[in-house]
Write an enzyme that holds these catalytic residues in place. Structure first.
Site, PDB file in Angstrom:
ATOM      1  N   SER A 150       0.807  -1.205   0.000  1.00  0.00           N
ATOM      2  CA  SER A 150       0.000   0.000   0.000  1.00  0.00           C
ATOM      3  C   SER A 150       0.843   1.258   0.000  1.00  0.00           C
ATOM      4  O   SER A 150       2.009   1.257   0.374  1.00  0.00           O
ATOM      5  CB  SER A 150      -0.941   0.005   1.207  1.00  0.00           C
ATOM      6  OG  SER A 150      -0.506   0.969   2.146  1.00  0.00           O
ATOM      7  N   LYS A 151       0.234   2.315  -0.436  1.00  0.00           N
ATOM      8  CA  LYS A 151       0.932   3.595  -0.501  1.00  0.00           C
ATOM      9  C   LYS A 151       1.331   4.076   0.883  1.00  0.00           C
ATOM     10  O   LYS A 151       2.275   4.834   1.037  1.00  0.00           O
ATOM     11  CB  LYS A 151       0.027   4.637  -1.162  1.00  0.00           C
ATOM     12  CG  LYS A 151      -0.025   4.484  -2.663  1.00  0.00           C
ATOM     13  CD  LYS A 151       0.254   5.811  -3.345  1.00  0.00           C
ATOM     14  CE  LYS A 151       0.340   5.635  -4.858  1.00  0.00           C
ATOM     15  NZ  LYS A 151       0.902   6.805  -5.526  1.00  0.00           N
ATOM     16  N   ARG A 152       0.580   3.669   1.860  1.00  0.00           N
ATOM     17  CA  ARG A 152       0.866   4.138   3.209  1.00  0.00           C
ATOM     18  C   ARG A 152       1.991   3.342   3.878  1.00  0.00           C
ATOM     19  O   ARG A 152       2.611   3.806   4.811  1.00  0.00           O
ATOM     20  CB  ARG A 152      -0.394   4.085   4.069  1.00  0.00           C
ATOM     21  CG  ARG A 152      -1.239   5.337   3.963  1.00  0.00           C
ATOM     22  CD  ARG A 152      -2.658   5.078   4.368  1.00  0.00           C
ATOM     23  NE  ARG A 152      -3.328   4.143   3.483  1.00  0.00           N
ATOM     24  CZ  ARG A 152      -3.721   4.436   2.236  1.00  0.00           C
ATOM     25  NH1 ARG A 152      -3.500   5.626   1.749  1.00  0.00           N
ATOM     26  NH2 ARG A 152      -4.316   3.537   1.484  1.00  0.00           N
TER      27      ARG A 152
END
Length: 489
Positions: free
Chosen positions: A256-258
RNA sequence: GCCCCCAUCGUCUAGCGGUCCAGGACGCCGCCCUUUCAAGGCGGUAGCACGGGUUCGAACCCCGUUGGGGGCACCA
């Protein structure tokens, strides 16, 4: 030069994801392998999320990895501009052609209306748009406008199966009617990604589209758009598609981007070298040979074959990335290693940048020994930092283990042996210490040199001891031995 | 819910019908080398998801099951 043209077309929002870079790398490698052209295009159609910072950061990351592009922002090319924010006129014009030829039409239905119609027909609303506005009369359109409604533009999907031979997956087929007519231009006139992306690919002559697997379900729409584009003379045939497997994190979830693990910056900051990082990225879905996994960018370009890219998702394994990186670090010429490591040492306040002549002398002397112990460049800070400071910080765990009261005699004997040593060389130091500690004190080498190592370097792990002592110099060595003896009690 | 993709050691992969009681790498575990830690050398651990076919022969081809992932916007 072949006629293969690949492209990498990120949108500048937020940080640079490792999966994104892997996609860039494969497009680059495919272009280089075939003697084709690698194009970079910036998809900044979403003014709310795009930023100039992240645009610059993106280009910087590509260059850091060694992915030079032949056409694109900052280098130009015959199909510019290469930023979509500067191509609005192009899209407007193409959209008009599509409407005129009957491939696109104005649609006034709201989502609520579509939902209501599907429910009324006993269908699942999740089926999406029902193509209800395909054949609106001029009078009906006028009536909607009188209500104050502005239409979106939708592309009419053909009534036939949409299939293609995927470069990495073989034949993929979507049944006729399974994809609803989709929006190409919003009511406010802003064109959407599923429209501008293929339009630009067509206009820029892209022949091979290598992209993430997440885009696979949108390929039927692209194929339909391409057919329409071809009909109005904007495109030749559709490109070849190759859908690259996901890069996943723990538990096979898409990285994920996070997830901090997905941010290239963290690897850069730790001191991954581009050669090593690119090499590892390449391993995510591709292999150069049965019994080899360390190679250079040039070797990759030479051997790369999209057709042999694996279709299964690849887990990003930091440990393996580190191992590959360490190999590349060790392969660096020593002078190169020194140059690359200076910014890390300077950043930690240990040396000046550029280093003073004295710092430079010490660094070059210790470099070969530090290099083979380095996994990521920032490791050198802890590894050789003790040579560039007057006050060593002793690691408490190391002290507990090697600077106990019974170790004081070692430190005393070492001081005595080194104090009057005639010749301050590695060999002389070795001889003196062995005589004093091993023979003199009857200690095993491990028991003899452990305390000395901690005293001079502050850690239980360091570059070779005698060399380190020589470089540290007599004065600082004796000071540290004395200080450590006091600490040992 | 509908559609699509994927399925070999813990992880990344090689394997494209016989030469595979499945090869390499990371990790892990031993041993050697050794002033520490590395590096290097040697050895070891561990895998074809399941069930049916096809075939003289299947990790490889087909079907199904199971499992995992993704997509279904007036985001990209």
């Amino acid at each position: 030069m072949s006629d293969v043209r690949t492209r990498f077309c990120p949108s500048p929002t937020g940080m640079v994801h490792v999966g994104l870079l892997r996609t860039a790398l494969f497009n680059w490698a495919h272009a280089r392998h075939t003697g084709g052209t690698f194009v970079v295009r910036i998809e900044d159609t979403d003014a709310a999320r795009d930023s100039e910072d992240s645009y610059r950061h993106l280009l910087d990351s590509l260059r850091w990895l060694g992915l030079e592009w032949d056409e694109g922002p900052e280098v130009g090319g015959p199909h510019g501009p290469y930023r979509q924010s500067q191509r609005h006129d192009v899209y407007r014009e193409v959209a008009a052609k599509l409407v005129e030829a009957g491939h696109a039409y104005e649609s006034f239905s709201t989502n609520e209306e579509v939902d209501a119609r599907r429910r009324a027909a006993g269908q699942d609303p999740k089926l999406g748009y029902d193509n209800a506005d395909r054949y609106l009369t001029d009078a009906q359109k006028a009536a909607f406008r009188d209500e104050g409604r502005e239409p979106v533009l939708r592309l009419r999907m053909p009534d036939e199966d949409l299939a293609w031979t995927d470069l990495v997956r073989g034949e993929v087929r979507f049944a006729a009617g399974s994809v609803p007519d989709f929006v190409v231009v919003r009511a406010n006139g802003v064109p959407l990604y599923p429209f501008v992306n293929p339009v630009d690919d067509a206009l820029m002559g892209i022949t091979d589209v290598l992209r993430g697997e997440d885009l696979l379900p949108s390929t039927p729409r692209q194929l339909a758009l391409y057919a329409a584009l071809q009909d109005v003379g904007v495109a030749g045939g559709p490109p070849r598609f190759g859908h690259l497997p996901y890069v996943t994190g723990e538990g096979n979830k898409k990285l994920s981007k996070r997830d901090p693990q997905s941010n290239v910056d963290v690897y850069r900051e730790r001191g991954f070298v581009p050669e090593g990082f690119a090499n590892y990225l390449a391993l995510l879905g591709w292999s150069i040979a049965e019994d080899r996994d360390v190679f250079s960018m040039a070797e990759m370009a030479e051997a790369f074959d999209v057709t042999r890219v694996s279709a299964n998702p690849a887990r990003f394994d930091v440990r393996k990335a580190e191992a590959i990186n360490a190999t590349h670090v060790r392969q660096l010429p020593v002078e190169e290693f020194v140059d690359r490591v200076v910014p890390f040492l300077a950043g930690a306040g240990l040396v000046a940048d550029p280093p003073t002549p004295e710092q430079d002398r010490v660094l070059r002397a210790i470099a070969p020994m530090a290099q083979e112990r380095t996994v990521v460049l920032s490791d050198v800070v802890g590894l050789v930092g003790f040579l560039f400071t007057d006050e060593v910080a002793i690691d408490p765990a190391a002290a507990a283990k090697n600077l106990r009261p019974e170790d004081a005699e070692v430190l005393t004997a070492a001081s005595a042996a080194l104090e009057g040593l005639g010749e301050w060389t590695t060999a002389a130091i070795e001889t003196a210490l062995k005589e004093a500690l091993v023979e003199g004190l009857g200690r095993k080498p491990r028991q003899a040199f452990g305390p000395v190592r901690v005293a001079v370097s502050g850690r239980t792990v360091s570059p070779p001891l005698y060399e380190s002592i020589e470089l540290l110099g007599r004065e600082r060595t004796l000071t540290r031995l004395t200080a450590a003896r006091e600490a040992a009690g």
